[in-house]
Motif scaffolding. Structure first.
Motif, short mmCIF file in Angstrom:
data_model
loop_
_atom_site.label_atom_id
_atom_site.label_comp_id
_atom_site.label_asym_id
_atom_site.label_seq_id
_atom_site.Cartn_x
_atom_site.Cartn_y
_atom_site.Cartn_z
N GLU A 165 -2.79 -10.61 -5.95
CA GLU A 165 -2.72 -9.48 -5.03
C GLU A 165 -1.81 -8.43 -5.65
N VAL A 167 -0.04 -4.29 -5.34
CA VAL A 167 0.41 -3.34 -4.32
C VAL A 167 -0.77 -2.53 -3.78
N GLU A 168 -1.75 -2.28 -4.66
CA GLU A 168 -2.89 -1.46 -4.22
C GLU A 168 -3.84 -2.25 -3.32
N THR A 169 -3.99 -3.55 -3.59
CA THR A 169 -4.95 -4.30 -2.80
C THR A 169 -4.28 -5.02 -1.63
N TRP A 170 -2.98 -4.89 -1.52
CA TRP A 170 -2.25 -5.61 -0.48
C TRP A 170 -2.67 -5.15 0.91
N LYS A 171 -2.71 -6.12 1.81
CA LYS A 171 -3.16 -5.84 3.17
C LYS A 171 -2.03 -6.11 4.14
N TRP A 172 -1.84 -5.21 5.09
CA TRP A 172 -0.84 -5.49 6.13
C TRP A 172 -1.30 -6.70 6.91
N ARG A 173 -0.33 -7.55 7.25
CA ARG A 173 -0.69 -8.76 7.97
C ARG A 173 -0.94 -8.43 9.44
N TYR A 174 -1.69 -9.29 10.06
CA TYR A 174 -1.92 -9.15 11.50
C TYR A 174 -0.60 -9.37 12.22
N PRO A 175 -0.21 -8.45 13.10
CA PRO A 175 1.10 -8.61 13.76
C PRO A 175 1.19 -9.95 14.49
N HIS B 92 8.61 -1.99 -1.64
CA HIS B 92 7.33 -1.80 -0.96
C HIS B 92 7.28 -2.86 0.14
N SER B 94 5.22 -4.89 0.94
CA SER B 94 4.59 -6.15 0.55
C SER B 94 5.54 -7.05 -0.22
N LEU B 96 5.65 -7.09 -3.33
CA LEU B 96 4.92 -7.50 -4.53
C LEU B 96 5.50 -6.82 -5.76
N ARG B 428 -1.77 -0.27 11.00
CA ARG B 428 -1.68 -0.48 9.55
C ARG B 428 -2.55 -1.66 9.16
N PHE B 429 -2.50 -2.70 9.97
CA PHE B 429 -3.33 -3.87 9.70
C PHE B 429 -4.80 -3.46 9.69
N SER B 432 -5.65 -1.13 6.62
CA SER B 432 -5.71 -1.77 5.31
C SER B 432 -6.84 -2.79 5.27
N ARG B 439 -13.62 -1.88 -0.17
CA ARG B 439 -13.53 -2.17 -1.60
C ARG B 439 -14.43 -3.35 -1.94
#
Ligand code: SF4
Ligand code: SF4
Ligand code: SF4
Ligand code: SF4
Lengths: 188, 568
Positions: A165, A167-175, B92, B94, B96, B428-429, B432, B439
């Motif tokens: 994963e 930084v570009e493909t990272w997804k915010w997690r479900y709260p 960031h 994340s 990451l 945001r969830f 993204s 993609r």
């Protein structure tokens, strides 16, 4: 009375002709159901479903010859979508077809590659470039991670690595809903 | 002329907390011994590293080349030795890692040869290229490459240039201090920006809670025709790009379009300042002003080199004992840093020390009561509770219908929500997730196309091969009939009458068989010849890895041997 009947009959004939014309003029080419199923399948083209690609599997599902739980790369989410589309019951991935894995890409150890071209012949999406007796390499963005190029390699220089994963493909997690605190508050 | 003000809907007025850090002048952060410079600091592609470990670099030397025209260059913030070019954790949400260049400072701060240019004699295209190569990006937080924003959009011209000095987010004062102290530099930057797009008028929007900044910028731009400083009412998020454009010009920009399409473009004051430095002084963007505030003893603003560890800045501000986390950005739009030893980037406008007393933990999430407070507060005129409902249910199609991509993630809705719903987290969830799905879909579509093309090609090849083979056999037969006959018909057709059946085919078959056997032998000898190279002299980890791969490969072979049953 008669004129009314004639008018109605006339309208029926005209509408019928229009419908008939429309069904010829706007005929849908191909099987829309197959395309809809194919759109859900991940297009890894790995053949783990026991069909030679995603499209044939989609055709088999549409004909009712195959179950919806045979595609490991599509995983649970894919099965759920297929179940939704076809109005079928969800069922877990069939174990005999494989297990769901994180997405991978193949990497050729370029120092060991002898240029036998066997992998290029195996790759279903032409993701490997190289020529006879020349070093081969994998175009990572095109590789679907199907692993089909791994067994044919005579010098075993192809490895599968998980796609990390970034930084570009990272997804915010479900709260996450904090149930604990709510309990505490209710108690208070 | 006084521009008439428009207004945007919604918004909130949180306590500003700006006084503490706005009192003290900007100080220079001390040069750290090591700097970690992330290569990707702007929207767009990943710049390619231009240096390798062990190389010496000068201050301002380019260390990352912009990939294509859609990213921005990266420069060494000080002179020294490159000690590593490797993935490091980024500031960031994340947590990451991505490729960074670590530089050990030599303390000499030796600059490259700076080449200032006179903007008046350069073409706009040349100036845009200089800005790209100087790594100038939007310093308001979004870090969008400035040279891209300077291109005229669909309208063909940028008539109005908007300079954003609103700085609406609580606690942050870096732009305020910059406007007070470096208004001359800002004015020069504005002149360059104006020259590039040949804008008729320039509107500088500053929130009316910064009277000193307004006065300073007014004084600096007094002589220039068509430049106007406009105090805008203090209301969060007045500094949002779309909101400021709306307030100053009345133009509303829909999602997916840019201001340039409507003849306006917006730049931050700090960006204008770095434009001035890049063109007039030839200095690339290697530092920025960072507000240090929150639960600290000595709030203020420091000018820090990009790549300075955040730890070092916190040390200057001296966080109080009860600090429990560090936020990058403001309290409304910022995020909690996973660690504090991460580098300052071009996006880092504020480092905020948080304590439970200053930022009480949000209460538990309760069900939405549809009070409509969020809808009234939303500056993008969305219906946050609907968006929340659909995001929560992962009904992404519906969220799009309700305009989720118009949401600027300002946090006004979550700020007013009486049920403590972390609304922005849901958006945001959802956003993204949708981007990921898109993609994946593009990749799958490409794979489908390639697969279909390949299948088609295979079939064509097979048909061609069959035709060729048929022609060859026919030729072979003719050759057996008589050598003269074969030569006469150089291109025999497949419809030749078979005169000799078995006899001529057998020698051909034998020859082919011998060839195949030789090929197999060759491959086998290659296999045995190469395999030792594959495993000899390798580290134990590599050996273990190979064993693991072997095991998996065997499994794959096993699987391939047992054909799955045909399900019914
Ligand atoms: S298992 Fe899934 S991905 Fe692989 S070919 Fe079958 S449908 Fe396609
Ligand atoms: S390179 Fe290998 S793993 Fe990747 S798509 Fe081609 S055959 Fe499959
Ligand atoms: S403010 Fe909160 S509770 Fe009220 S409608 Fe919006 S989401 Fe629901
Ligand atoms: S975060 Fe989005 S939905 Fe909420 S108020 Fe801001 S723009 Fe509106």
């Amino acid at each position: 009375m008669l004129s009314a009947l004639l008018v109605m009959a006339g309208i029926a004939v005209v509408l019928g002709a229009m419908l008939g014309f429309a069904s010829i003029r706007f005929k849908v080419k191909g099987d829309p159901l197959v395309d809809k199923i194919d759109a859900i399948l991940p297009q890894t083209q790995c053949g783990q479903c026991s069909y030679p690609g995603c499209k044939p599997y989609a055709q088999a599902i549409a004909k009712g010859e195959a179950e919806i739980n045979q595609c490991p790369p599509g995983g649970e989410e894919g099965i759920r979508k297929l179940a939704d589309l076809l109005g079928k019951e969800f069922k877990p991935l069939s174990a005999e077809h494989g297990v769901e894995k994180p997405k991978q890409v193949a990497i050729i150890d370029e120092a060991v590659c002898i240029g036998c071209t066997l992998c290029t012949q195996a790759c279903p999406v032409d993701a490997i470039v190289g020529a006879a007796k020349q070093m081969h390499t994998i175009v990572a963005p095109l590789c679907t991670g199907c692993e089909l190029c791994v067994p044919p390699c005579p010098v075993d220089c192809i490895a599968m690595v998980a796609v990390p994963e970034t930084v570009e493909t990272w997804k915010w997690r479900y709260p996450v809903i904090r149930l604990k605190e709510r309990k505490r508050e209710q108690a208070a | 002329m006084m521009a008439s003000l428009f207004s945007f809907k919604g918004g909130v007025k949180p306590a500003s907390h700006k006084d503490e850090s706005a009192q003290v002048p900007i100080t220079l952060a001390p040069l750290p011994s090591r700097l970690v410079v992330p290569l990707r600091q702007s929207a767009g592609g990943m710049p390619l590293p231009l240096v390798s470990a062990g190389q010496r670099v000068l201050k301002g030397e380019r260390i990352g080349a912009p990939e294509g025209n859609f990213s921005s260059a990266i420069h060494a913030p000080t002179s020294g030795l490159v000690v590593a070019v490797e993935p490091r954790m980024l500031p960031h949400p994340s947590g990451l890692s991505a490729l960074c260049v670590e530089i050990e400072a030599d303390g000499e701060e030796r600059w490259i040869d700076l080449v200032p240019v006179n903007y008046e004699t350069e073409t706009p295209d040349a100036l845009r290229d200089i800005l790209r190569d100087a790594g100038v990006v939007g310093l308001g937080g979004a870090t969008f490459p400035s040279h891209l924003k300077l291109k005229p959009g669909a309208s063909g011209r940028i008539e109005t240039l908007i300079i954003n000095g609103a700085e609406c987010e609580p606690w942050i004062t870096c732009d305020d201090r910059l406007m007070r102290e470096r208004s001359d530099e800002i004015a020069r930057g504005i002149a360059i920006l104006r020259h590039i797009v040949s804008a008729e008028r320039v509107l500088i929007g500053i929130e009316d809670n910064k009277p000193q900044a307004i006065a300073a910028v007014r004084a600096a731009t007094a002589g220039s025709e068509g430049v106007e400083v406009v105090p805008v009412p203090t209301r969060y998020p007045a500094g949002g790009e779309r909101q400021l454009i709306r307030v100053l010009t009345g133009i509303e920009i829909p999602y997916g379009r840019f201001g340039a399409d409507f003849g306006v473009q917006c730049f931050n004051v700090a960006t204008a300042c770095s434009v001035h430095r890049a063109i007039d002084l030839g200095q690339p963007l290697i530092s920025r002003i960072v507000t240090l505030a929150g639960n600290v003893e000595r709030p203020g603003n420091v000018e820090a080199l990009i790549g300075t560890p955040i730890d070092a800045l916190l040390k200057l501000a001296m966080p109080k004992a009860d600090t429990d986390r560090t936020i990058m950005g403001g309290p409304m739009m910022g995020f909690t840093l996973p660690r504090t030893d991460l580098p300052v980037t071009k996006a880092a406008n504020c480092i905020l020390a948080a304590s439970p007393a200053l930022f009480p933990p949000q209460g538990a999430e309760m069900p939405c009561i549809r009070c409509g407070a969020c809808t009234r507060a939303c500056p993008a005129e969305l219906q946050p509770h609907e968006l929340y409902w659909f995001s929560r249910a992962k009904n992404f199609g519906k969220t799009q219908e309700y305009g989720i991509f118009d949401c600027i993630e300002c946090g006004c809705c979550a700020y007013v929500c009486p049920s403590n719903i972390p609304l922005v987290d849901y958006y945001r969830f959802a956003k993204s997730s949708m981007r990921t799905l898109e993609r994946e879909k593009a990749v799958a579509d490409a794979a489908r196309q390639r697969f279909e093309f390949r299948t088609e090609r295979d079939e064509r090849d097979k048909a061609e091969k069959a035709a060729r083979l048929a022609a060859k056999t026919a030729a072979g037969r003719q050759a057996a009939e008589g050598p003269g006959a074969a030569k006469a018909t150089a291109a025999p057709t497949a419809t030749q009458a078979p005169s000799a059946e078995e006899k001529p085919l057998t020698p051909l078959d034998d020859r082919k068989k011998a060839l195949i056997a030789a090929a197999i032998q060759r491959i086998q000898s290659q296999k045995t010849g190469v395999q030792p190279k594959n495993t000899d002299n390798l580290s134990p980890e590599k050996q273990a890895e190979i064993r693991e791969i072997e095991a998996r490969r065997n499994k794959v072979r096993e699987l391939a041997k047992t054909p799955p049953e045909e399900p019914v």
